[in-house]
Write a protein that holds these residues in place. Sequence first.
Motif, PDB file in Angstrom:
ATOM      1  N   VAL A 136       0.858  -1.194   0.000  1.00  0.00           N
ATOM      2  CA  VAL A 136       0.000   0.000   0.000  1.00  0.00           C
ATOM      3  C   VAL A 136       0.895   1.245   0.000  1.00  0.00           C
ATOM      4  CG1 VAL A 136      -1.986  -1.006   1.181  1.00  0.00           C
ATOM      5  CG2 VAL A 136      -0.121  -0.022   2.529  1.00  0.00           C
ATOM      6  N   ILE A 137       0.287   2.377  -0.321  1.00  0.00           N
ATOM      7  CA  ILE A 137       1.044   3.634  -0.295  1.00  0.00           C
ATOM      8  C   ILE A 137       0.755   4.344   1.022  1.00  0.00           C
ATOM      9  CG2 ILE A 137       1.435   5.848  -1.463  1.00  0.00           C
ATOM     10  CD1 ILE A 137       0.297   4.380  -3.974  1.00  0.00           C
ATOM     11  N   LEU A 138       1.822   4.817   1.617  1.00  0.00           N
ATOM     12  CA  LEU A 138       1.672   5.534   2.882  1.00  0.00           C
ATOM     13  C   LEU A 138       2.018   7.007   2.675  1.00  0.00           C
ATOM     14  CD1 LEU A 138       3.600   3.083   5.249  1.00  0.00           C
ATOM     15  CD2 LEU A 138       1.165   3.067   4.719  1.00  0.00           C
ATOM     16  N   GLU A 139       1.381   7.835   3.456  1.00  0.00           N
ATOM     17  CA  GLU A 139       1.703   9.273   3.385  1.00  0.00           C
ATOM     18  C   GLU A 139       2.033   9.769   4.782  1.00  0.00           C
ATOM     19  OE1 GLU A 139      -1.612  11.686   2.231  1.00  0.00           O
ATOM     20  OE2 GLU A 139      -3.006  10.576   3.476  1.00  0.00           O
ATOM     21  N   PRO A 140       2.882  10.807   4.867  1.00  0.00           N
ATOM     22  CA  PRO A 140       3.192  11.347   6.194  1.00  0.00           C
ATOM     23  C   PRO A 140       1.985  12.084   6.762  1.00  0.00           C
ATOM     24  CG  PRO A 140       4.334  12.596   4.493  1.00  0.00           C
ATOM     25  CD  PRO A 140       3.624  11.479   3.805  1.00  0.00           C
ATOM     26  N   VAL A 141       1.670  11.752   7.995  1.00  0.00           N
ATOM     27  CA  VAL A 141       0.578  12.425   8.680  1.00  0.00           C
ATOM     28  C   VAL A 141       1.207  13.288   9.780  1.00  0.00           C
ATOM     29  CG1 VAL A 141      -1.445  12.087  10.168  1.00  0.00           C
ATOM     30  CG2 VAL A 141      -1.099  10.638   8.176  1.00  0.00           C
ATOM     31  N   MET A 142       0.778  14.527   9.823  1.00  0.00           N
ATOM     32  CA  MET A 142       1.385  15.471  10.746  1.00  0.00           C
ATOM     33  C   MET A 142       0.481  15.719  11.943  1.00  0.00           C
ATOM     34  SD  MET A 142       3.937  16.017   8.780  1.00  0.00           S
ATOM     35  CE  MET A 142       4.862  17.399   9.422  1.00  0.00           C
ATOM     36  N   LYS A 143       1.121  15.976  13.059  1.00  0.00           N
ATOM     37  CA  LYS A 143       0.363  16.430  14.223  1.00  0.00           C
ATOM     38  C   LYS A 143       0.290  17.945  14.095  1.00  0.00           C
ATOM     39  CE  LYS A 143       0.260  16.270  19.143  1.00  0.00           C
ATOM     40  NZ  LYS A 143       1.071  16.262  20.337  1.00  0.00           N
ATOM     41  N   LEU A 144      -0.910  18.426  13.995  1.00  0.00           N
ATOM     42  CA  LEU A 144      -1.110  19.854  13.756  1.00  0.00           C
ATOM     43  C   LEU A 144      -1.668  20.522  15.004  1.00  0.00           C
ATOM     44  CD1 LEU A 144      -1.547  22.260  11.614  1.00  0.00           C
ATOM     45  CD2 LEU A 144      -3.862  21.373  11.429  1.00  0.00           C
ATOM     46  N   SER A 145      -1.142  21.681  15.303  1.00  0.00           N
ATOM     47  CA  SER A 145      -1.666  22.450  16.420  1.00  0.00           C
ATOM     48  C   SER A 145      -1.926  23.871  15.923  1.00  0.00           C
ATOM     49  CB  SER A 145      -0.635  22.429  17.550  1.00  0.00           C
ATOM     50  OG  SER A 145      -1.016  23.296  18.567  1.00  0.00           O
ATOM     51  N   VAL A 146      -3.164  24.300  16.008  1.00  0.00           N
ATOM     52  CA  VAL A 146      -3.507  25.649  15.550  1.00  0.00           C
ATOM     53  C   VAL A 146      -3.982  26.449  16.755  1.00  0.00           C
ATOM     54  CG1 VAL A 146      -4.842  27.029  13.914  1.00  0.00           C
ATOM     55  CG2 VAL A 146      -4.357  24.648  13.400  1.00  0.00           C
ATOM     56  N   GLU A 147      -3.345  27.590  16.967  1.00  0.00           N
ATOM     57  CA  GLU A 147      -3.732  28.409  18.111  1.00  0.00           C
ATOM     58  C   GLU A 147      -4.174  29.783  17.636  1.00  0.00           C
ATOM     59  OE1 GLU A 147      -2.040  29.193  22.562  1.00  0.00           O
ATOM     60  OE2 GLU A 147      -0.673  29.492  20.910  1.00  0.00           O
TER      61      GLU A 147
ATOM     62  N   GLU B 109      -6.027  20.690  18.142  1.00  0.00           N
ATOM     63  CA  GLU B 109      -5.031  19.692  17.759  1.00  0.00           C
ATOM     64  C   GLU B 109      -5.669  18.683  16.824  1.00  0.00           C
ATOM     65  OE1 GLU B 109      -2.707  18.256  20.997  1.00  0.00           O
ATOM     66  OE2 GLU B 109      -1.840  20.266  21.133  1.00  0.00           O
ATOM     67  N   ALA B 110      -4.896  18.302  15.832  1.00  0.00           N
ATOM     68  CA  ALA B 110      -5.445  17.396  14.822  1.00  0.00           C
ATOM     69  C   ALA B 110      -4.329  16.602  14.183  1.00  0.00           C
ATOM     70  CB  ALA B 110      -6.163  18.219  13.755  1.00  0.00           C
ATOM     71  N   GLU B 111      -4.710  15.574  13.457  1.00  0.00           N
ATOM     72  CA  GLU B 111      -3.767  14.846  12.617  1.00  0.00           C
ATOM     73  C   GLU B 111      -4.187  15.104  11.177  1.00  0.00           C
ATOM     74  OE1 GLU B 111      -3.338  10.729  13.704  1.00  0.00           O
ATOM     75  OE2 GLU B 111      -1.613  11.314  14.919  1.00  0.00           O
ATOM     76  N   VAL B 112      -3.241  15.544  10.363  1.00  0.00           N
ATOM     77  CA  VAL B 112      -3.563  15.923   8.983  1.00  0.00           C
ATOM     78  C   VAL B 112      -2.486  15.401   8.043  1.00  0.00           C
ATOM     79  CG1 VAL B 112      -4.303  17.855   7.537  1.00  0.00           C
ATOM     80  CG2 VAL B 112      -4.267  18.126   9.988  1.00  0.00           C
ATOM     81  N   PRO B 113      -2.880  14.876   6.875  1.00  0.00           N
ATOM     82  CA  PRO B 113      -1.862  14.465   5.904  1.00  0.00           C
ATOM     83  C   PRO B 113      -1.081  15.687   5.416  1.00  0.00           C
ATOM     84  CG  PRO B 113      -4.025  13.611   5.304  1.00  0.00           C
ATOM     85  CD  PRO B 113      -4.238  14.601   6.405  1.00  0.00           C
ATOM     86  N   LEU B 114       0.235  15.537   5.348  1.00  0.00           N
ATOM     87  CA  LEU B 114       1.082  16.660   4.933  1.00  0.00           C
ATOM     88  C   LEU B 114       0.709  17.158   3.539  1.00  0.00           C
ATOM     89  CD1 LEU B 114       3.575  18.487   5.365  1.00  0.00           C
ATOM     90  CD2 LEU B 114       4.965  16.654   4.433  1.00  0.00           C
TER      91      LEU B 114
ATOM     92  N   SER C 178       3.994  12.925  12.625  1.00  0.00           N
ATOM     93  CA  SER C 178       3.396  12.029  13.607  1.00  0.00           C
ATOM     94  C   SER C 178       3.629  10.573  13.215  1.00  0.00           C
ATOM     95  CB  SER C 178       1.907  12.321  13.717  1.00  0.00           C
ATOM     96  OG  SER C 178       1.253  11.343  14.466  1.00  0.00           O
ATOM     97  N   ARG C 179       3.215  10.211  12.009  1.00  0.00           N
ATOM     98  CA  ARG C 179       3.340   8.810  11.591  1.00  0.00           C
ATOM     99  C   ARG C 179       3.058   8.710  10.098  1.00  0.00           C
ATOM    100  NH1 ARG C 179      -2.136   6.844  11.499  1.00  0.00           N
ATOM    101  NH2 ARG C 179      -3.457   8.542  12.160  1.00  0.00           N
TER     102      ARG C 179
END
Lengths: 233, 696
Positions: free
Chosen positions: B595-606, B639-644, B669-670
């Motif tokens: 499978v294809i994987l993509e980087p998922v980022m931990k996002l913090s918006v303030e 806070e969220a997890e979002v694909p880069l 993140s992963r």
Amino acid sequence: MKDFVSMSPLKVLEKSSRKELGPGNLAVLIARAGVGKTACLIQVAFDKLFRREKLVHVSLEEGPEKVTSYYNVMYSDLARALDVKDGQDEHRMLIERNRMILAYLHQSFEIERLRANLKNLVENLDFRPDALIVDGLDFEKTERAVFDGLKQVAGEFEAEIWLSALSHRHITDVNERGIPYPCQQLDDLFSLILQLQPEGSKIVLRLLKDHDNPTVSDAGITLDPKTFLATNK
Amino acid sequence: MANDIKKLRNIGISAHIDSGKTTLTERILYYTKRIFAIHEVKGKDGVGATMDSMELEKERGITITSAATHCEWKGHRINIIDTPGHVDFTIEVERALRVLDGAVLILCAVGGVQSQSLTVDRQMNRYRVPRIAFINKCDRSGADPFRVCDQLREKLNHNAVLIQLPIGLESKFSGVVDLVTMKAVYFEGPRGDEIREGEIPAEMIDKARAKREELIDAASMFSDELMESVFEENVTEDLIREAIRLGTLSRQLTPVFVGSAYKNIGVQPVLDGINKYLPSPIEVENVALDLDQDEKEVLLENDPDRPVIALAFKLEVTPYGQLTYIRIYQGSIGKGDDLFIARTRKKIKVGRLARLHADEMEDITRAYAGDIVALFGIDCYSGDTFTDGSLSYTMSSMFVPEPVISLSVTPEDNKSQNNMSRALNRFIREDPTFRSHVDEESGETIISGMGELHLDVYVERMKREFSALVSTGIPQVAYREAITRMAPFDYIHKKQTGGSGQFGRVAGFMEPSEDGTYEFDNKVKGGVIPTEYLPAVDKGMQSCLKKGLMLGFPVIGMKVTVNDGKSHSVDSSEMAFTRAAIGAFKQAYNKARPVILEPVMKLSVEGPSEFQGNVMSSVNQRRGMITSSTEDGIFTNIEAEVPLAEMFGYATTLRSLTQGKAEFTMEFSRYAKVPVSVAEELKKDFREKLKGEKTS
């Protein structure tokens, strides 16, 4: 994780007239410091989440990181207790997808703010909560209007709200309906009132108020003090 | 020296772009006689303000890099760092705050508390910087310093208190009322040099008295002496000032000045305020990390006789070589001294030591604890700690956000290639948030930074300062491939081409690894594959990981177990087994359901809570999964997890969604499986790329 339903602390509601709290209603879990209010509320949260319901965890004391880590620890213990294998982590996914943590730090909690935040969840994420856990509300310092507000919010969003309340060993006030401090003057707002008490090496969860049912069964259920799952004894 | 250090101030000037930072700094330098003429930002004389030392800044009328400068005012030495106001350059602000002891927060009397004021204020809180505020542009149409002071309280939670009142406003703005001395102050002469004190205008007396009461009320919270004197009705100016100072140092009070730097009104009182209310270096606690004690925090002493600890907080290229701005925290540094860089243990010699005034400099022979000076020709990185070699200390690391955007840069000719390398090497040393690497797959040079404007400016600087003409590509995301199930292999590599042949058989299975890394497990029994050939099998497998067979992305998270095989006494060789392993990989890979994987980022918006809905919606639209929302005061942190892959251009989107009032950070993140629709798009791109390669 079929076994969980039979071991959830919400098993106590089997003794309840309606078997559930129900949308638009408030429930409170009373216990002294350190007995496990948060842990027990998280088990209530698991019960909701594993039924694929949407849950909002409102934290008034801790930030989301601590709340998440509390859920993780509780879930690991739960998975171990119910012998869930690593590969079967559909439940972890259910927790992550269906739980939203709303934290209110440094006295930022206001009913209007909660209402606006929930509205944002519904409108922007299509996240319609079935249940809210409100942990850390100081019953002693909170005015009745806030509880009224919570009741309204429960009605507006058609969700049930579970709260925790801190009791003290030295305050023994009980109203004429048998409801102890700090809920003795608020019991009309709560549909369910439960008390968590240590008894020997076990924790007992008792129902003190059951909707409009005047006769509440005195017998409680016993919880494992580590996992807060119902034991069969 | 103890007396001297008490009269030293290291301050930053921070605010929203266009609030007048550079103009205020320019006036300060003029009144402190560091410069003898005033040039405006984007001035008609084409000279530009003194602090905007870079050509680009002069052209754009904004300050991009912070220039340190030194001046003296009423017996106090003041080091000023002019800091940029744009969100993409926050590392400059962060660095300034790292080495400074106090700050002047400039606010526009018309615009009030603007987006960047919120960001800068949060940064100042992070570094516990005491500040005074200056409400600038009181001469502008629509100026309302009282409203801005209220905003300081409401939006930034400052205990802001006016210590001056404006005399007139907008075009009638003519001076200030000092609420401590209860005198009117006017700034006369062509450049406001001549200060005239007078009586408070009659129509303002009642208001001035009321505001003075408010000031004393607020200040008395920090001084019992002042409180007592209020009851005894013998309040003195000194008691008020001391109480304001205590409140400011504890960051529980923000004295607010008013004026118009452009009209030369109210600048000198700000200088007085810097001297009176902001801390000297000995009033600030600084800690270092002791590398000999597992990075235990140690308190530094502003003592010139203690071993040297200094931090390089800014690097600049000048025609004379690399200029390194340092803050000395302990000890003293003199010309000819030997210093050690804590990171490399490399010894350096201090050749030239200078105090900087924007583009000009003053040579000095020795600088002491607390001071900010510059070294010449030192080979080091921004953020390096200097010691005299007797201590293994390093200054606590600065908060450096991870870059959020990358794009390729391609030089247009050979000359530009060399110049680009020089430029990148320089930028990396100057700015820890700017990164550069060569992509192994495409061979392209990739630059990464904090936002599109951040990278734009570096591309511009490459062109202007290094004559490197480059074209930029589209941002790239680092996709990966991974297998999802176990698949067996049994492959024989056999070749007979005359002379000695090649033979090797490799059998076993591949499966997903638990920790996401590559593992090679040797389960070969009875020497069916001779031990000396097993590394070749491993090497063959690893060579295949570089380019997955699905879409050519690197493969991660695979465990290979080899449990059988066969060799030939003559025809087997390392090469034969490497090729056999490659064949085995190809045989099993597609069966293992990659499978294809993509980087998922931990996002913090303030940002301010009013934008919670907008932010949530913007994250949701980017395939993000919001995990929490925290309310704290007037701010919300989501806070969220979002694909880069979905985050390019987000800085711009967020800015427009929140009027520039929110900021975000992201960290890896992963890796996660891409949705089917994205995988299909990637496959389509891959096929087109292959087609292009074949036709060319």
